[in-house]
Design a protein around this motif. Structure first.
Motif, mmCIF file in Angstrom:
data_model
loop_
_atom_site.group_PDB
_atom_site.id
_atom_site.type_symbol
_atom_site.label_atom_id
_atom_site.label_comp_id
_atom_site.label_asym_id
_atom_site.label_seq_id
_atom_site.Cartn_x
_atom_site.Cartn_y
_atom_site.Cartn_z
ATOM 1 N N LEU A 182 0.820 -1.204 0.000
ATOM 2 C CA LEU A 182 0.000 0.000 0.000
ATOM 3 C C LEU A 182 0.858 1.258 0.000
ATOM 4 C CD1 LEU A 182 -2.836 1.252 0.140
ATOM 5 C CD2 LEU A 182 -2.680 1.079 2.632
ATOM 6 N N LYS A 183 1.913 1.254 0.798
ATOM 7 C CA LYS A 183 2.798 2.415 0.858
ATOM 8 C C LYS A 183 3.372 2.735 -0.534
ATOM 9 C CE LYS A 183 5.989 2.053 3.956
ATOM 10 N NZ LYS A 183 7.240 1.915 4.717
ATOM 11 N N GLY A 184 3.850 1.721 -1.214
ATOM 12 C CA GLY A 184 4.412 1.932 -2.547
ATOM 13 C C GLY A 184 3.384 2.414 -3.547
ATOM 14 N N ALA A 185 2.195 1.814 -3.520
ATOM 15 C CA ALA A 185 1.145 2.204 -4.463
ATOM 16 C C ALA A 185 0.682 3.636 -4.215
ATOM 17 C CB ALA A 185 -0.030 1.237 -4.354
ATOM 18 N N LEU A 186 0.443 3.976 -2.955
ATOM 19 C CA LEU A 186 -0.023 5.336 -2.645
ATOM 20 C C LEU A 186 1.015 6.382 -3.009
ATOM 21 C CD1 LEU A 186 -1.904 4.832 0.744
ATOM 22 C CD2 LEU A 186 -2.880 5.208 -1.539
ATOM 23 N N ARG A 187 2.265 6.061 -2.824
ATOM 24 C CA ARG A 187 3.331 7.002 -3.178
ATOM 25 C C ARG A 187 3.287 7.324 -4.676
ATOM 26 N NH1 ARG A 187 9.303 5.363 -1.552
ATOM 27 N NH2 ARG A 187 8.899 3.848 -3.174
ATOM 28 N N ASP A 223 9.340 -2.960 -4.841
ATOM 29 C CA ASP A 223 8.203 -2.036 -4.845
ATOM 30 C C ASP A 223 7.104 -2.434 -5.831
ATOM 31 O OD1 ASP A 223 6.590 0.118 -4.190
ATOM 32 O OD2 ASP A 223 7.737 1.557 -5.375
ATOM 33 N N LYS A 224 6.612 -3.655 -5.699
ATOM 34 C CA LYS A 224 5.583 -4.141 -6.616
ATOM 35 C C LYS A 224 4.245 -3.438 -6.415
ATOM 36 C CE LYS A 224 8.084 -6.877 -8.995
ATOM 37 N NZ LYS A 224 8.357 -6.559 -10.406
ATOM 38 N N GLY A 225 3.996 -2.882 -5.244
ATOM 39 C CA GLY A 225 2.801 -2.066 -5.063
ATOM 40 C C GLY A 225 2.876 -0.808 -5.918
ATOM 41 N N GLY A 226 4.030 -0.166 -5.904
ATOM 42 C CA GLY A 226 4.241 1.007 -6.747
ATOM 43 C C GLY A 226 4.169 0.660 -8.224
ATOM 44 N N ASP A 227 4.721 -0.496 -8.587
ATOM 45 C CA ASP A 227 4.669 -0.927 -9.991
ATOM 46 C C ASP A 227 3.232 -1.156 -10.454
ATOM 47 O OD1 ASP A 227 7.432 -0.811 -10.069
ATOM 48 O OD2 ASP A 227 7.708 -2.998 -10.058
ATOM 49 N N ALA A 228 2.406 -1.739 -9.591
ATOM 50 C CA ALA A 228 1.011 -1.982 -9.957
ATOM 51 C C ALA A 228 0.277 -0.660 -10.168
ATOM 52 C CB ALA A 228 0.317 -2.817 -8.885
ATOM 53 N N ALA A 229 0.511 0.302 -9.302
ATOM 54 C CA ALA A 229 -0.112 1.617 -9.458
ATOM 55 C C ALA A 229 0.348 2.278 -10.751
ATOM 56 C CB ALA A 229 0.204 2.499 -8.256
ATOM 57 N N GLU A 230 1.639 2.205 -11.021
ATOM 58 C CA GLU A 230 2.162 2.811 -12.250
ATOM 59 C C GLU A 230 1.602 2.116 -13.484
ATOM 60 O OE1 GLU A 230 3.635 5.240 -14.920
ATOM 61 O OE2 GLU A 230 3.665 5.642 -12.770
ATOM 62 N N ALA A 231 1.408 0.803 -13.430
ATOM 63 C CA ALA A 231 0.831 0.078 -14.562
ATOM 64 C C ALA A 231 -0.583 0.576 -14.849
ATOM 65 C CB ALA A 231 0.828 -1.422 -14.288
ATOM 66 N N VAL A 289 -6.360 -0.460 -8.778
ATOM 67 C CA VAL A 289 -5.151 -1.176 -8.374
ATOM 68 C C VAL A 289 -5.567 -2.266 -7.392
ATOM 69 C CG1 VAL A 289 -2.895 -0.998 -7.247
ATOM 70 C CG2 VAL A 289 -3.738 0.891 -8.673
ATOM 71 N N ALA A 290 -5.096 -3.479 -7.630
ATOM 72 C CA ALA A 290 -5.362 -4.620 -6.750
ATOM 73 C C ALA A 290 -4.054 -5.006 -6.070
ATOM 74 C CB ALA A 290 -5.890 -5.797 -7.560
#
Length: 161
Positions: free
Chosen positions: A34-39, A139-147, A81-82
C-alpha cells in the motif's frame, strides 16, 4: 524509420480517480504494498480510495461492486489497483487463489475497459514476498499503481475517456 517514443522512469502527472483494493491477509506485506502504491498515485496527482478485504479472492468482486456503484453515482473510477499476497502452501489452494484472482481481474479490466494494475504477489515463500513488497527493494505495489496509470494515459490518448 523514426525511433518510437518510450517513457523511462519518472512519474507523469495523471489526475485521476483511482480505486485501490487491498487484501489484508498478511498485514505487514499489505502495509508495504500500500505504501508503494499510494506514493506513486499521489506523485501522479491522482485521488485514491482505499478499500480493504480479507484475501485475494475477495478483490475482484469488491472491484466489480464498487466500480458499478461509482458509475451509478456518476463518479466513475478512472483506474483500479489490486494489492495482496499469496504464498504457496502445502495444498492446491495456492493455485486456485492465484489463477482465479488473476483471471477475474483480467476479465474485469477487459470487459469494463478499465485500466487495472495487478499487484497481487504470488510467491513461494515469505522472503520472496518481503523483497517484492518492500518499497526499498522491488516495490511491486508502486509498480502496480504505475501500470494502472500507464494504461489510463494510453486510454486517454486514444480518446476513450
Amino acid at each position: 524509420m523514426a525511433e518510437p517514443k518510450r517513457r523511462v522512469g519518472g512519474v507523469e502527472q495523471t489526475p485521476a480517480r483511482v480505486l485501490l483494493v487491498e487484501a489484508r491477509f498478511y498485514d505487514a506485506l499489505a502495509d508495504e504494498l500500500l505504501k508503494g502504491a499510494l506514493r506513486r498515485i499521489e506523485a501522479a496527482g491522482a485521488h485514491c480510495d482505499v478499500v480493504s478485504v480479507p484475501g485475494a479472492l475477495e478483490i475482484p468482486a469488491t472491484i466489480a461492486i464498487l466500480v458499478q456503484a461509482a458509475s451509478a453515482r456518476h463518479q466513475p473510477y478512472d483506474a483500479v489497483v489490486a494489492l495482496g499476497t499469496v504464498i504457496r502452501g502445502e495444498t492446491t489452494h495456492y493455485e486456485i487463489v492465484t489463477e482465479q484472482s488473476a483471471r477475474a481481474l483480467m476479465d474485469l479490466s477487459v470487459s469494463l475497459r478499465l485500466p487495472l494494475g495487478n499487484g497481487i504477489l504470488t510467491v513461494e515463500n515469505e522472503a520472496q514476498a518481503i523483497a517484492r513488497a518492500s518499497v526499498d527493494h522491488m516495490d511491486k505495489g508502486g509498480d502496480a499503481a504505475e501500470a494502472a496509470l500507464a494504461v489510463l494515459r494510453i486510454k486517454r490518448a486514444a480518446g476513450c475517456v
